[in-house]
Scaffold this motif. Structure first.
Motif, mmCIF file in Angstrom:
data_model
loop_
_atom_site.group_PDB
_atom_site.id
_atom_site.type_symbol
_atom_site.label_atom_id
_atom_site.label_comp_id
_atom_site.label_asym_id
_atom_site.label_seq_id
_atom_site.Cartn_x
_atom_site.Cartn_y
_atom_site.Cartn_z
ATOM 1 N N PRO A 1 35.363 -4.944 -25.742
ATOM 2 C CA PRO A 1 35.531 -6.223 -25.045
ATOM 3 C C PRO A 1 34.921 -7.352 -25.872
ATOM 4 C CG PRO A 1 34.759 -4.542 -23.530
ATOM 5 C CD PRO A 1 34.715 -3.933 -24.908
ATOM 6 N N GLY A 2 35.619 -8.460 -25.945
ATOM 7 C CA GLY A 2 35.173 -9.601 -26.729
ATOM 8 C C GLY A 2 35.770 -9.645 -28.126
ATOM 9 N N MET A 3 36.373 -8.556 -28.562
ATOM 10 C CA MET A 3 36.943 -8.509 -29.905
ATOM 11 C C MET A 3 38.382 -9.003 -29.951
ATOM 12 S SD MET A 3 34.716 -7.668 -32.150
ATOM 13 C CE MET A 3 35.743 -7.294 -33.561
ATOM 14 N N GLU A 4 38.985 -9.231 -28.769
ATOM 15 C CA GLU A 4 40.398 -9.656 -28.739
ATOM 16 C C GLU A 4 40.613 -10.939 -29.543
ATOM 17 O OE1 GLU A 4 38.570 -10.044 -25.508
ATOM 18 O OE2 GLU A 4 38.553 -7.859 -25.541
ATOM 19 N N ARG A 5 39.643 -11.838 -29.512
ATOM 20 C CA ARG A 5 39.833 -13.130 -30.198
ATOM 21 C C ARG A 5 39.908 -12.983 -31.715
ATOM 22 N NH1 ARG A 5 34.094 -13.876 -28.755
ATOM 23 N NH2 ARG A 5 32.908 -14.242 -30.648
ATOM 24 N N TRP A 6 39.493 -11.832 -32.232
ATOM 25 C CA TRP A 6 39.524 -11.604 -33.678
ATOM 26 C C TRP A 6 40.753 -10.816 -34.122
ATOM 27 C CZ3 TRP A 6 36.377 -14.706 -35.956
ATOM 28 C CH2 TRP A 6 35.185 -15.059 -35.354
ATOM 29 N N ARG A 7 41.534 -10.326 -33.179
ATOM 30 C CA ARG A 7 42.710 -9.520 -33.518
ATOM 31 C C ARG A 7 43.635 -10.327 -34.437
ATOM 32 N NH1 ARG A 7 45.602 -5.118 -32.304
ATOM 33 N NH2 ARG A 7 44.616 -4.197 -30.516
ATOM 34 N N ASP A 8 44.087 -9.693 -35.497
ATOM 35 C CA ASP A 8 44.981 -10.279 -36.506
ATOM 36 C C ASP A 8 44.340 -11.399 -37.321
ATOM 37 O OD1 ASP A 8 47.093 -8.544 -35.847
ATOM 38 O OD2 ASP A 8 47.688 -9.857 -34.193
ATOM 39 N N ARG A 9 43.053 -11.617 -37.185
ATOM 40 C CA ARG A 9 42.349 -12.582 -38.030
ATOM 41 C C ARG A 9 41.944 -11.863 -39.308
ATOM 42 N NH1 ARG A 9 40.266 -16.694 -34.533
ATOM 43 N NH2 ARG A 9 39.779 -17.895 -36.400
ATOM 44 N N ILE B 1 30.192 -5.343 -35.371
ATOM 45 C CA ILE B 1 31.086 -5.397 -34.213
ATOM 46 C C ILE B 1 30.373 -6.040 -33.030
ATOM 47 C CG2 ILE B 1 32.438 -4.008 -32.567
ATOM 48 C CD1 ILE B 1 33.635 -4.243 -35.431
ATOM 49 N N TYR B 2 29.091 -5.743 -32.846
ATOM 50 C CA TYR B 2 28.317 -6.368 -31.767
ATOM 51 C C TYR B 2 28.310 -7.888 -31.919
ATOM 52 C CZ TYR B 2 24.296 -8.332 -29.422
ATOM 53 O OH TYR B 2 23.484 -9.142 -28.677
ATOM 54 N N VAL B 3 28.009 -8.371 -33.119
ATOM 55 C CA VAL B 3 27.949 -9.820 -33.367
ATOM 56 C C VAL B 3 29.295 -10.468 -33.075
ATOM 57 C CG1 VAL B 3 27.722 -11.569 -35.183
ATOM 58 C CG2 VAL B 3 26.042 -9.717 -35.012
ATOM 59 N N LEU B 4 30.362 -9.853 -33.566
ATOM 60 C CA LEU B 4 31.692 -10.440 -33.387
ATOM 61 C C LEU B 4 32.183 -10.364 -31.945
ATOM 62 C CD1 LEU B 4 33.437 -9.138 -36.612
ATOM 63 C CD2 LEU B 4 32.601 -11.453 -36.150
ATOM 64 N N SER B 5 31.641 -9.437 -31.154
ATOM 65 C CA SER B 5 32.119 -9.284 -29.783
ATOM 66 C C SER B 5 31.326 -10.101 -28.768
ATOM 67 C CB SER B 5 32.128 -7.807 -29.372
ATOM 68 O OG SER B 5 30.813 -7.297 -29.327
ATOM 69 N N THR B 6 30.351 -10.882 -29.221
ATOM 70 C CA THR B 6 29.620 -11.731 -28.285
ATOM 71 C C THR B 6 30.541 -12.832 -27.782
ATOM 72 O OG1 THR B 6 28.786 -13.116 -30.088
ATOM 73 C CG2 THR B 6 27.355 -11.309 -29.347
#
Length: 154
Positions: free
Chosen positions: A4-12, A131-136
């Motif tokens: 959860p929270g990683m969706e905003r990085w998908r395809d980046r 992954i923790y940092v990116l999922s905040t």
């Protein structure tokens, strides 16, 4: 499985230096598992090519793109960023993993001390922290994380 929270990085696009082994390879794999496009660079790309094939055959939603770059060579660095800019419109995340640090010099330090540093942390531990940092949540920015094994003297 996407955290959860990683969706905003998908395809980046993420750039991971030192992606041919250890921490860099673990971070690259973790980001591909989360659906990112990852440019993994190192002086030699054979291991990155193998990791890219492994990620693809595992069905991870992201893509690992191997790129040969010697970070001690300015021409290599400029060429890599030029290629990333023209092919991918730039870098959204940069994991600058290449390089090491020790308080003693290479000549005065003990080989066991250097070995301990290399084995201080497991690559997967660092990948999990990334992954923790990116999922905040998007309104939180973490600028630095310091990690060391519990038995390391500070």
């Amino acid at each position: 499985m996407a955290r959860p929270g990683m969706e905003r990085w998908r395809d980046r696009l993420a750039l991971v230096t030192g992606a041919s082994g250890g921490i860099g390879a673990a971070v690259a794999r973790a980001l591909v598992q989360q659906g990112l496009k990852v440019v993994g660079c190192a002086r030699t790309v054979g291991n990155i090519e193998e990791l890219a094939a492994e990620c693809k055959s595992a069905g991870y939603p992201g893509t690992l793109i191997p790129y040969r770059c010697d970070l001690s060579n300015e021409e290599d660095i400029l060429s890599m960023f030029s290629a990333i800019r023209s092919q991918h419109s730039g870098v959204d995340i940069c994991i600058n993993n290449a390089g090491l640090a020790r308080p003693d010099t290479l000549l005065s330090g003990s080989t066991s001390g250097w070995k301990d540093m290399f084995n201080c942390l497991k690559p997967e531990d660092v990948a999990e922290a990334v992954i923790y940092v990116l999922s905040t949540p998007a309104h939180i920015q973490i600028g630095d994380i310091q990690m060391r094994p519990t038995e390391q003297v500070t």
